[in-house]
Design a protein around this motif. Sequence first.
Motif, short mmCIF file in Angstrom:
data_model
loop_
_atom_site.label_atom_id
_atom_site.label_comp_id
_atom_site.label_asym_id
_atom_site.label_seq_id
_atom_site.Cartn_x
_atom_site.Cartn_y
_atom_site.Cartn_z
N PHE A 18 -24.72 43.16 -26.87
CA PHE A 18 -26.35 43.37 -27.70
C PHE A 18 -24.82 43.86 -28.46
CE2 PHE A 18 -26.62 46.00 -23.73
CZ PHE A 18 -27.96 46.20 -24.01
N SER A 19 -23.66 43.11 -28.69
CA SER A 19 -23.36 43.12 -30.07
C SER A 19 -22.28 41.79 -29.50
CB SER A 19 -22.19 44.60 -29.66
OG SER A 19 -21.73 45.04 -29.02
N ASP A 20 -21.01 41.96 -30.34
CA ASP A 20 -20.00 40.62 -30.65
C ASP A 20 -18.97 41.66 -29.70
OD1 ASP A 20 -21.32 39.34 -32.28
OD2 ASP A 20 -20.73 39.85 -34.28
N ARG A 21 -19.19 42.53 -29.57
CA ARG A 21 -17.57 43.27 -28.50
C ARG A 21 -17.66 42.81 -27.12
NH1 ARG A 21 -17.88 48.20 -26.89
NH2 ARG A 21 -16.56 48.55 -26.97
N LEU A 22 -16.67 43.02 -26.77
CA LEU A 22 -16.05 41.93 -25.12
C LEU A 22 -16.36 43.81 -24.16
CD1 LEU A 22 -13.49 40.07 -25.48
CD2 LEU A 22 -15.79 39.53 -24.88
N ILE A 23 -16.90 42.95 -23.13
CA ILE A 23 -16.77 44.72 -22.36
C ILE A 23 -15.45 44.78 -21.09
CG2 ILE A 23 -17.55 45.48 -19.98
CD1 ILE A 23 -20.08 43.66 -20.18
N HIS A 24 -14.73 45.82 -21.44
CA HIS A 24 -13.22 45.79 -21.22
C HIS A 24 -13.72 45.60 -19.41
CE1 HIS A 24 -9.18 47.91 -20.57
NE2 HIS A 24 -9.36 47.92 -21.87
N PRO A 25 -12.45 44.66 -18.99
CA PRO A 25 -12.25 44.78 -17.75
C PRO A 25 -12.17 46.45 -16.39
CG PRO A 25 -10.91 43.42 -18.91
CD PRO A 25 -11.48 44.34 -19.13
N LYS A 26 -12.43 45.90 -15.77
CA LYS A 26 -11.98 47.49 -14.71
C LYS A 26 -10.39 46.97 -14.55
CE LYS A 26 -13.48 49.68 -10.40
NZ LYS A 26 -13.94 49.93 -9.51
N CYS A 27 -9.62 48.31 -14.57
CA CYS A 27 -7.89 48.31 -14.99
C CYS A 27 -7.43 49.42 -13.66
CB CYS A 27 -7.41 48.82 -15.72
SG CYS A 27 -7.92 47.17 -16.96
N LEU A 28 -7.08 49.26 -12.40
CA LEU A 28 -6.90 50.31 -11.60
C LEU A 28 -5.40 50.61 -11.90
CD1 LEU A 28 -8.33 48.68 -8.59
CD2 LEU A 28 -9.89 50.64 -9.87
N LYS A 29 -4.95 49.49 -12.23
CA LYS A 29 -3.91 50.06 -11.98
C LYS A 29 -2.77 50.30 -14.03
CE LYS A 29 -2.32 49.74 -7.66
NZ LYS A 29 -1.95 51.36 -7.57
N GLU A 30 -2.14 51.02 -14.65
CA GLU A 30 -2.01 50.97 -15.53
C GLU A 30 -0.68 49.40 -16.18
OE1 GLU A 30 -0.81 52.88 -19.45
OE2 GLU A 30 -2.85 53.33 -17.58
N SER A 39 -1.54 44.90 -20.09
CA SER A 39 -1.73 43.18 -19.61
C SER A 39 -2.08 42.36 -21.13
CB SER A 39 -1.38 42.87 -18.65
OG SER A 39 -3.23 42.80 -17.97
N PHE A 40 -1.52 41.42 -21.21
CA PHE A 40 -2.04 40.64 -22.41
C PHE A 40 -4.09 41.19 -22.48
CE2 PHE A 40 -5.08 36.39 -23.88
CZ PHE A 40 -4.76 36.79 -25.21
N LEU A 41 -4.11 40.50 -21.63
CA LEU A 41 -6.08 40.46 -21.16
C LEU A 41 -6.52 41.97 -22.20
CD1 LEU A 41 -8.77 38.51 -21.30
CD2 LEU A 41 -8.42 38.38 -18.93
N PRO A 42 -6.56 42.69 -20.96
CA PRO A 42 -7.35 44.44 -21.61
C PRO A 42 -6.61 44.82 -22.92
CG PRO A 42 -6.45 44.36 -19.14
CD PRO A 42 -5.39 42.92 -19.93
N ALA A 43 -5.47 44.37 -23.25
CA ALA A 43 -5.30 45.02 -24.52
C ALA A 43 -5.31 43.98 -25.82
CB ALA A 43 -3.66 45.01 -24.87
N ALA A 44 -5.45 43.59 -25.68
CA ALA A 44 -6.08 42.08 -26.24
C ALA A 44 -7.93 42.07 -26.61
CB ALA A 44 -6.46 40.14 -26.25
N ILE A 45 -8.23 42.59 -25.54
CA ILE A 45 -9.95 42.82 -25.65
C ILE A 45 -10.60 44.27 -26.29
CG2 ILE A 45 -11.78 43.13 -24.35
CD1 ILE A 45 -11.42 41.48 -22.22
#
Length: 216
Positions: free
Chosen positions: A184-196, A201-207
């Motif tokens: 629907f947009s240029d955004r990226l879907i944030h991955p599911k994070c079970l642990k803080e 970490s890099f990938l979720p924070a960068a997204i």
Amino acid sequence: MQVNDDCQKSTFHAPFCGCLQINAGKTKELVVDFRRHKQILSPVNIQGRDIVRVDSYKYLGVYLNNKLDWTNNTEAIYKKGQSRLFLLRRLRSFGVQGELLKTFFESVVASDIFYGVVCWGSSISTADRKRLDKLIRKASSVLGIPLDTVQEAGERRMVVKLSSLLQNASHTLYETVTSLSSSFSDRLIHPKCLKERYRRSFLPAAIRLYNQSCFQ
């Protein structure tokens, strides 16, 4: 992976690295185990030698420890940063000013402080971040100009890194990241994070940062 026990050095074959030879005498074992009930593990044995187990190890210029909390890396950066600041002050005492002094800071001081910041910038503790920011404030007073904090520099570089990754089909994470593209947009879907730990970490924070930049 395949190990050739007939050689003096073990030879590992992997699609991403070709052929590597492992020297058992220079190899260290770092165990990362966050289970509540930890098991006693026998040491890894290569070429008939038990590999030394360590709590921290320097890999490609970045210190990793068995807690993955970056404290060892921050300590190493802080010590190196202090020695580099001494050189910066000495140059200023010799009358070096302006762009030349700033160039020295960026090439000698900042390159050490921000080395690998894409990896650890989003997940270091507040106390560690304040220690490194203290170095930057001292450098700022020597230069007489404002400088980016660790958080500001890290966030900017993470967005740049993720953007370049999206343009590089040969990158290991390319398929992982492009699979998170929104229809629907240029955004990226944030991955599911079970642990803080993973969320920071890099990938979720960068997204998260990348998605914020899409609205700016």
